[in-house]
Design a protein around this motif. Structure first.
Motif, PDB file in Angstrom:
ATOM      1  N   ASN A   1     -53.122 -19.158  20.161  1.00 15.17           N
ATOM      2  CA  ASN A   1     -53.685 -19.757  18.947  1.00 15.17           C
ATOM      3  C   ASN A   1     -53.118 -21.154  18.745  1.00 15.17           C
ATOM      4  OD1 ASN A   1     -55.316 -17.634  18.132  1.00 15.17           O
ATOM      5  ND2 ASN A   1     -53.693 -16.613  16.989  1.00 15.17           N
TER       6      ASN A   1
ATOM      7  N   LEU B   1     -54.340 -23.677  21.425  1.00 17.79           N
ATOM      8  CA  LEU B   1     -55.722 -24.120  21.220  1.00 17.79           C
ATOM      9  C   LEU B   1     -55.840 -25.066  20.034  1.00 17.79           C
ATOM     10  CD1 LEU B   1     -57.422 -20.783  22.081  1.00 17.79           C
ATOM     11  CD2 LEU B   1     -58.124 -22.985  23.037  1.00 17.79           C
ATOM     12  N   ILE B   2     -54.999 -24.845  19.031  1.00 21.19           N
ATOM     13  CA  ILE B   2     -55.033 -25.738  17.871  1.00 21.19           C
ATOM     14  C   ILE B   2     -54.573 -27.141  18.284  1.00 21.19           C
ATOM     15  CG2 ILE B   2     -53.987 -26.180  15.595  1.00 21.19           C
ATOM     16  CD1 ILE B   2     -54.124 -23.090  15.156  1.00 21.19           C
TER      17      ILE B   2
ATOM     18  N   ARG C   1     -56.988 -16.443  25.503  1.00 16.27           N
ATOM     19  CA  ARG C   1     -56.743 -15.998  24.132  1.00 16.27           C
ATOM     20  C   ARG C   1     -57.572 -14.743  23.834  1.00 16.27           C
ATOM     21  NH1 ARG C   1     -59.548 -16.021  19.446  1.00 16.27           N
ATOM     22  NH2 ARG C   1     -58.244 -15.859  17.587  1.00 16.27           N
TER      23      ARG C   1
ATOM     24  N   GLU D   1     -65.292 -11.951  19.497  1.00 16.84           N
ATOM     25  CA  GLU D   1     -64.714 -13.293  19.617  1.00 16.84           C
ATOM     26  C   GLU D   1     -65.258 -14.007  20.866  1.00 16.84           C
ATOM     27  OE1 GLU D   1     -61.521 -14.764  17.827  1.00 16.84           O
ATOM     28  OE2 GLU D   1     -62.771 -13.727  16.360  1.00 16.84           O
TER      29      GLU D   1
ATOM     30  N   ASN E   1     -54.741 -16.511  13.649  1.00 15.31           N
ATOM     31  CA  ASN E   1     -55.834 -15.906  14.410  1.00 15.31           C
ATOM     32  C   ASN E   1     -57.173 -16.527  14.032  1.00 15.31           C
ATOM     33  OD1 ASN E   1     -54.349 -14.154  15.946  1.00 15.31           O
ATOM     34  ND2 ASN E   1     -54.522 -12.443  14.510  1.00 15.31           N
TER      35      ASN E   1
ATOM     36  N   MET F   1     -57.685 -19.576  12.703  1.00 12.41           N
ATOM     37  CA  MET F   1     -57.773 -20.948  13.210  1.00 12.41           C
ATOM     38  C   MET F   1     -57.853 -20.981  14.730  1.00 12.41           C
ATOM     39  SD  MET F   1     -55.489 -23.144  10.542  1.00 12.41           S
ATOM     40  CE  MET F   1     -55.269 -24.512  11.628  1.00 12.41           C
ATOM     41  N   GLY F   2     -57.110 -20.080  15.372  1.00 14.50           N
ATOM     42  CA  GLY F   2     -57.175 -19.983  16.836  1.00 14.50           C
ATOM     43  C   GLY F   2     -58.583 -19.638  17.296  1.00 14.50           C
ATOM     44  N   GLY F   3     -59.246 -18.766  16.543  1.00 10.52           N
ATOM     45  CA  GLY F   3     -60.616 -18.371  16.879  1.00 10.52           C
ATOM     46  C   GLY F   3     -61.575 -19.546  16.780  1.00 10.52           C
TER      47      GLY F   3
ATOM     48  N   ALA G   1     -60.593 -22.743  17.030  1.00 11.98           N
ATOM     49  CA  ALA G   1     -60.172 -23.672  18.092  1.00 11.98           C
ATOM     50  C   ALA G   1     -60.685 -23.196  19.450  1.00 11.98           C
ATOM     51  CB  ALA G   1     -58.652 -23.808  18.107  1.00 11.98           C
TER      52      ALA G   1
END
Lengths: 413, 116
Positions: free
Chosen positions: A322, A325-326, A337, A353, B32, B34-36, B38
């Protein structure tokens, strides 16, 4: 050491050192002249040593001969001399006696400066890797061709264009100013990481060569750590990451040279020593305030060296992906992920997802969906695996996908 | 792709305290979510979280205590996402822990592009 191994050994160890020093003296525009002089030196060594036996100190012999060849060239080829002098703009006192310093310190400095010159954002990544292999690692054109699954002509052309581009951009072989190091080093690290990946993921079957590529990338990264001004936390993080990955080098292929997936690896083959080294550099990376993508990737790689498969491990990996990726998106991180999501929250959630990722042209995306649907909906799994097979290019990938399809068919019966 | 700001609003309730475990779990939900976003390459800016200290200046140099737009409601942060439409942006906002867990609202606003 056996005598017949001596020259290849010296070539691998010394070619790059002498080339870097001469290249630094001649300037980037004449880097090929430097390579040629060193190649000639080795040719002369092979002939002379064959005839007269080995000198007492073969390395010193090579240095002396290369130095003399370079000096002769500067003295007798007045056009070349003029070019070098004009471009490098030596101060007048140095004009006639150009110093060629093959001391350990200067070799080290020249190689680092060469690294910055070659890993220049102005030339394509593939060419940077090729030139790095040639000039920083002393690989022969043949070896580079094998590593890239290409042929000598193509590689020669690629290197030629890269050298021309460096000449055109008038890239200087020097350390970037202190204030710019953090920025310029990013490109160097990207190239070293790509070089490592070239070895780690390369489609070439030559395992020894692939291993060499990984080791060379690690050696060059280590050179940056040894040098004070480039010994940054994120460089340590990159080396840590490489150590963790390399620890699985032997486990990830079977004796037939086929790829063994992480879940199916024999963990006894994981190299404990490299894992320990990885931990050492990860600790060294843990200074300063900045968390780079290399820190996060090294931490992810660290968790992969933990053998048990409990939820905590995958929860940690998910959180790290996470964060990664941010900071910076990449398709491979997005897919990994999603895999971690499946380990923590189950396949249904991961499918949900995955279907948002919009990576329909990526064969790994379909392989992942094939795996996720495997038990949930075998028909959908088959669709994705077939799509993956269509999109994949390497024989190793196709083999793995076909294996999965075969298993799927068995379970349906 | 257009850019949208997701503005997080919550009721300011300093009397509500969370246990460390609850906070850990909140953090994971946020990461989770924000990761999703991104992972879809749709996180344009991870934005900022805003603290609860603040003053509001009114015309005539009147300063009121606190950042509240309405009574007790404060903006706690924002992120910027990429989406084709405001509907898609709103769809992505649905996964926000503030909405899922209750306790807040997400305002979805389009950003007016500067070039064409």
């Amino acid at each position: 050491m056996q005598e017949k191994e001596l020259i290849p050994h010296l070539y691998r160890a010394e070619f790059r050192k002498i080339t870097a020093v001469l290249g630094k003296v001649f300037g980037i525009a004449h880097i090929e002249v430097a390579e040629d002089i060193v190649s000639d030196t080795f040719l002369l060594a092979a002939e002379t040593w064959g005839l007269k036996g080995l000198p007492n100190n073969p390395t010193a012999w090579l240095y002396t001969v290369a130095k003399n060849k370079a000096k002769d060239m500067l003295k007798h080829d007045s056009i070349f001399n003029q070019k070098v002098v004009n471009e490098i703009k030596y101060s007048s006192s140095e004009l006639h006696e150009i110093e060629i310093d093959l001391s350990g310190k200067n070799i080290q400095d020249s190689q680092l400066q060469m690294m910055f010159a070659i890993c220049h954002p102005g030339i394509p990544a593939e060419a940077q890797i090729g030139l790095s292999l040639r000039i920083l690692c002393g690989f022969g054109i043949e070896e580079i061709a094998v590593a890239f699954l290409s042929n000598k002509e193509t590689i020669n052309k690629r290197l030629f264009r890269a050298r021309e581009k460096l000449k055109e951009l008038n890239v200087k072989i020097e350390f970037p100013p202190e204030a710019e190091i953090n920025k310029r080093i990013q490109n160097v690290l990207t190239t070293l990481y790509l070089l490592f990946n070239e070895g780690y993921y390369s489609a070439t079957r030559d395992k020894v060569l692939r291993h060499d590529l990984c080791l060379e990338a690690m050696r060059l990264t280590y050179m940056l750590i040894e040098n004070e001004s480039t010994n940054k936390p994120f460089v340590n993080a990159l080396l840590s990451l490489m150590c963790f990955h390399a620890s699985r080098f032997d486990a990830r292929t079977n004796p037939k040279g086929e790829l063994v997936l992480y879940d199916e690896q024999d963990t006894r083959l994981w190299d404990r020593q490299l894992i320990t080294r990885g931990e050492y550099y990860l600790n060294k990376a843990a200074t300063g305030n900045e968390i780079s993508k290399y820190h996060l990737e090294a931490a992810i790689a660290y968790w992969h060296t933990i053998k048990n498969n409990d939820e905590e491990k995958w929860e940690k990996i998910l959180q790290l992906y996470n964060k990664l990726l941010i900071i910076e998106y990449s398709p491979i991180a997005a897919l990994n992920r999603t895999y971690a999501v499946s380990k923590v929250y189950g396949k249904e959630k991961a499918i949900e997802e995955a279907e948002k990722l919009n990576l329909n042209n990526n064969h790994l995306y379909h392989t992942l969906l094939g795996d996720l649907y495997f038990t949930v909906d075998p028909h959908k799994a088959l669709e994705h695996l077939n799509q993956s097979l269509k999109l994949s290019r390497s024989a190793a990938d196709k083999k793995i996908i076909t294996g999965k399809i075969r298993k799927l068919d068995l379970e349906k019966k | 792709m257009n850019e949208f700001v997701l503005i997080f609003r919550t009721d300011y309730l300093p009397e509500v305290k969370f246990s460390p475990d609850e906070m850990q779990s909140m953090m994971q939900h946020w990461q989770n979510w924000m990761g999703g976003i991104a992972a879809q390459n749709k996180l344009a800016d991870s934005g900022n979280r805003l603290g609860s200290n603040g003053n509001t200046l009114q015309p005539g140099s009147v300063i009121t205590n606190g950042p509240y737009a309405e009574i007790k409601e404060i903006i706690t942060g924002y992120i910027i996402i990429r989406a084709e439409s405001i509907d898609e942006a709103a769809e992505m906002a649905k996964g926000c822990p503030l909405v899922v867990g209750g306790g807040g609202q997400v305002e979805v606003r389009n950003i007016v592009p500067m070039n064409g």
